[in-house]
Design a protein around this motif. Structure first.
Motif, mmCIF file in Angstrom:
data_model
loop_
_atom_site.group_PDB
_atom_site.id
_atom_site.type_symbol
_atom_site.label_atom_id
_atom_site.label_comp_id
_atom_site.label_asym_id
_atom_site.label_seq_id
_atom_site.Cartn_x
_atom_site.Cartn_y
_atom_site.Cartn_z
ATOM 1 N N ASP A 2 0.873 -1.105 0.049
ATOM 2 C CA ASP A 2 -0.070 -0.039 0.205
ATOM 3 C C ASP A 2 0.746 1.256 0.152
ATOM 4 O O ASP A 2 1.981 1.228 0.047
ATOM 5 C CB ASP A 2 -0.959 0.003 1.355
ATOM 6 C CG ASP A 2 -2.312 0.663 1.028
ATOM 7 O OD1 ASP A 2 -2.634 1.596 0.023
ATOM 8 O OD2 ASP A 2 -3.131 0.347 1.715
ATOM 9 N N LEU A 3 0.432 2.600 -0.279
ATOM 10 C CA LEU A 3 0.850 3.540 -0.177
ATOM 11 C C LEU A 3 1.041 4.070 1.428
ATOM 12 O O LEU A 3 0.447 3.668 2.191
ATOM 13 C CB LEU A 3 0.343 4.718 -0.872
ATOM 14 C CG LEU A 3 0.203 4.698 -2.343
ATOM 15 C CD1 LEU A 3 -0.524 5.853 -2.950
ATOM 16 C CD2 LEU A 3 1.770 5.161 -2.544
ATOM 17 N N PRO A 4 2.382 4.805 1.641
ATOM 18 C CA PRO A 4 2.329 5.490 3.197
ATOM 19 C C PRO A 4 0.944 6.017 3.399
ATOM 20 O O PRO A 4 0.522 6.828 2.628
ATOM 21 C CB PRO A 4 3.589 6.030 2.911
ATOM 22 C CG PRO A 4 4.358 5.609 1.954
ATOM 23 C CD PRO A 4 3.391 5.005 0.622
ATOM 24 N N ARG A 5 0.808 5.954 4.536
ATOM 25 C CA ARG A 5 -0.660 6.817 5.055
ATOM 26 C C ARG A 5 -0.406 8.169 4.911
ATOM 27 O O ARG A 5 -1.667 8.889 4.511
ATOM 28 C CB ARG A 5 -1.031 6.574 6.673
ATOM 29 C CG ARG A 5 -2.306 6.887 6.958
ATOM 30 C CD ARG A 5 -2.493 6.345 8.413
ATOM 31 N NE ARG A 5 -1.470 6.128 9.435
ATOM 32 C CZ ARG A 5 -1.665 7.080 10.419
ATOM 33 N NH1 ARG A 5 -2.837 7.812 10.570
ATOM 34 N NH2 ARG A 5 -0.727 7.337 11.379
ATOM 35 N N LYS A 6 0.471 9.015 4.940
ATOM 36 C CA LYS A 6 0.893 10.291 4.966
ATOM 37 C C LYS A 6 0.464 10.756 3.568
ATOM 38 O O LYS A 6 -0.093 11.683 3.290
ATOM 39 C CB LYS A 6 2.327 10.622 5.417
ATOM 40 C CG LYS A 6 3.343 10.247 4.575
ATOM 41 C CD LYS A 6 4.721 10.805 5.124
ATOM 42 C CE LYS A 6 5.844 10.052 4.216
ATOM 43 N NZ LYS A 6 7.226 10.558 4.890
ATOM 44 N N PHE A 7 0.847 9.884 2.382
ATOM 45 C CA PHE A 7 0.412 10.312 1.055
ATOM 46 C C PHE A 7 -1.189 10.437 0.886
ATOM 47 O O PHE A 7 -1.540 11.108 0.243
ATOM 48 C CB PHE A 7 1.162 9.346 0.151
ATOM 49 C CG PHE A 7 0.924 9.730 -1.288
ATOM 50 C CD1 PHE A 7 1.883 10.411 -1.905
ATOM 51 C CD2 PHE A 7 -0.280 9.301 -1.871
ATOM 52 C CE1 PHE A 7 1.735 10.904 -3.175
ATOM 53 C CE2 PHE A 7 -0.286 9.629 -3.314
ATOM 54 C CZ PHE A 7 0.699 10.438 -3.960
ATOM 55 N N LEU A 207 -5.222 17.376 10.539
ATOM 56 C CA LEU A 207 -4.461 17.798 12.020
ATOM 57 C C LEU A 207 -5.269 18.211 12.906
ATOM 58 O O LEU A 207 -5.221 17.916 14.160
ATOM 59 C CB LEU A 207 -3.506 18.895 11.734
ATOM 60 C CG LEU A 207 -1.966 18.417 11.010
ATOM 61 C CD1 LEU A 207 -1.308 19.611 10.518
ATOM 62 C CD2 LEU A 207 -1.253 17.498 11.840
ATOM 63 N N ASP A 208 -6.288 18.863 12.645
ATOM 64 C CA ASP A 208 -7.206 19.143 13.501
ATOM 65 C C ASP A 208 -8.120 18.129 14.036
ATOM 66 O O ASP A 208 -8.734 18.153 15.266
ATOM 67 C CB ASP A 208 -8.505 20.469 12.640
ATOM 68 C CG ASP A 208 -7.644 21.753 12.490
ATOM 69 O OD1 ASP A 208 -6.483 22.039 12.732
ATOM 70 O OD2 ASP A 208 -8.431 22.533 11.607
ATOM 71 N N ARG A 209 -8.461 17.264 13.058
ATOM 72 C CA ARG A 209 -9.081 15.954 13.607
ATOM 73 C C ARG A 209 -8.342 14.968 14.517
ATOM 74 O O ARG A 209 -8.789 14.234 15.179
ATOM 75 C CB ARG A 209 -9.597 15.254 12.482
ATOM 76 C CG ARG A 209 -10.922 16.043 11.733
ATOM 77 C CD ARG A 209 -11.534 15.146 10.776
ATOM 78 N NE ARG A 209 -10.928 14.612 9.813
ATOM 79 C CZ ARG A 209 -10.525 14.931 8.593
ATOM 80 N NH1 ARG A 209 -10.792 16.189 8.387
ATOM 81 N NH2 ARG A 209 -9.552 14.287 7.730
ATOM 82 N N GLU A 214 0.315 9.432 15.666
ATOM 83 C CA GLU A 214 1.766 9.519 15.483
ATOM 84 C C GLU A 214 2.371 10.392 14.214
ATOM 85 O O GLU A 214 3.346 10.783 14.399
ATOM 86 C CB GLU A 214 2.196 7.884 15.478
ATOM 87 C CG GLU A 214 1.787 7.341 14.240
ATOM 88 C CD GLU A 214 2.207 6.093 14.238
ATOM 89 O OE1 GLU A 214 2.642 5.549 15.228
ATOM 90 O OE2 GLU A 214 2.035 5.289 13.287
ATOM 91 N N LEU A 215 1.741 10.580 13.338
ATOM 92 C CA LEU A 215 2.085 11.210 12.159
ATOM 93 C C LEU A 215 1.864 12.835 12.271
ATOM 94 O O LEU A 215 2.396 13.521 11.505
ATOM 95 C CB LEU A 215 1.285 10.930 11.079
ATOM 96 C CG LEU A 215 1.742 9.617 10.449
ATOM 97 C CD1 LEU A 215 0.824 9.290 9.157
ATOM 98 C CD2 LEU A 215 3.232 9.719 9.887
ATOM 99 N N ALA A 216 1.267 13.210 13.445
ATOM 100 C CA ALA A 216 0.686 14.688 13.500
ATOM 101 C C ALA A 216 1.987 15.413 13.628
ATOM 102 O O ALA A 216 2.138 16.469 12.713
ATOM 103 C CB ALA A 216 -0.238 14.677 14.618
#
Length: 248
Positions: A2-7, A207-209, A214-216
């Motif tokens: 899969d793609l990295p979640r941040k993408f 970011l608001d949600r 951990e990626l924030a």
């Protein structure tokens, strides 16, 4: 696989995962004079907007392959939304090794030539699925202006200046590989803005949600630096386009 979640966070609202507007995508379809029944293969197809909209407008058929489970699901939903689920299908898989079961009329890799370790390898991969006389579509970045320093190079997602070519050099490279360039549709600064700025809004809303994810911290830092970096470097120096090729 899969793609990295941040993408997927960064491009959560995108239908087109490149600096291309829906208007440019439609204009490209018109410029290619696609005949009804044209069979296409789109490697690294993302959310499937090219295949779905061209199936709807031009009545093409085809298959898209993408490594992202989220984008593949979106592509299938988009096909259903446009009423073309019987014309196009989407496969979750590694596009770098995918060859169509039957030759296609149009084979594309739009903005993901890393699947073949660059233009040459990607064209070689696409050619394995293409019928004689069929057309290739390649989406690729190029230098609009010579980058002034290594900071600019890296801000434009390259390791060295040689990773990209100027537009004339890119067109000549296609010729060296045995292809005539028969159409091109280029991103402009406005389409770059629409692509990149939408990423910033997606990140901020995420970011608001999810302030404690951990990626924030990483995405917070990205949002703080990227708008100015984009305006200073990428917007001014990096071009991008889709090029239609026919073998000589």
């Amino acid at each position: 696989m899969d793609l990295p979640r941040k993408f997927t966070i960064r491009e959560s609202s995108h239908r087109i995962h490149n600096p291309f507007t829906s208007e440019k995508l439609a204009a490209l379809g018109q410029a290619l004079h696609l005949a009804p029944g044209t069979r296409a293969l789109d490697l690294a197809s993302g959310s499937g907007e090219m295949l779905c909209t061209w199936a709807h407008t031009h009545r093409i058929t085809g298959t898209g392959v993408d490594i992202s489970t989220e984008f593949t699901a979106r592509a299938r939903a988009r096909a259903a939304e446009l009423g073309v689920a019987d014309q196009v299908d989407f496969v979750h898989g590694d596009a770098s090794g995918y060859v169509a079961d039957e030759p296609v009329d149009l084979a594309a890799c739009i903005g993901a030539t890393w699947i073949g370790d660059g233009i040459t390898g990607t064209i070689d991969l696409l050619r394995q699925s293409l019928r004689p006389g069929g057309m290739l579509l390649i989406g690729e970045p190029y230098w609009r202006r010579d980058p002034p320093d290594q900071n600019c190079v890296e801000a434009c997602h390259a390791r060295t200046e040689e990773d990209y070519r100027s537009l004339p050099d890119l067109l000549e490279r296609f010729g060296e590989l045995g292809y005539d360039v028969v159409e091109m549709m280029l991103a402009d600064q406005d389409s770059w803005d629409r692509y990149r700025a939408a990423q910033w809004l997606n990140i901020r809303r995420w970011l608001d949600r999810n302030p404690d994810d951990e990626l924030a911290p990483e995405l917070r830092a990205e949002l703080s630096r990227e708008p100015a970096s984009y305006a200073r470097y990428e917007r001014e120096y990096l071009g991008w386009g889709v090029f239609a090729l026919l073998g000589r």
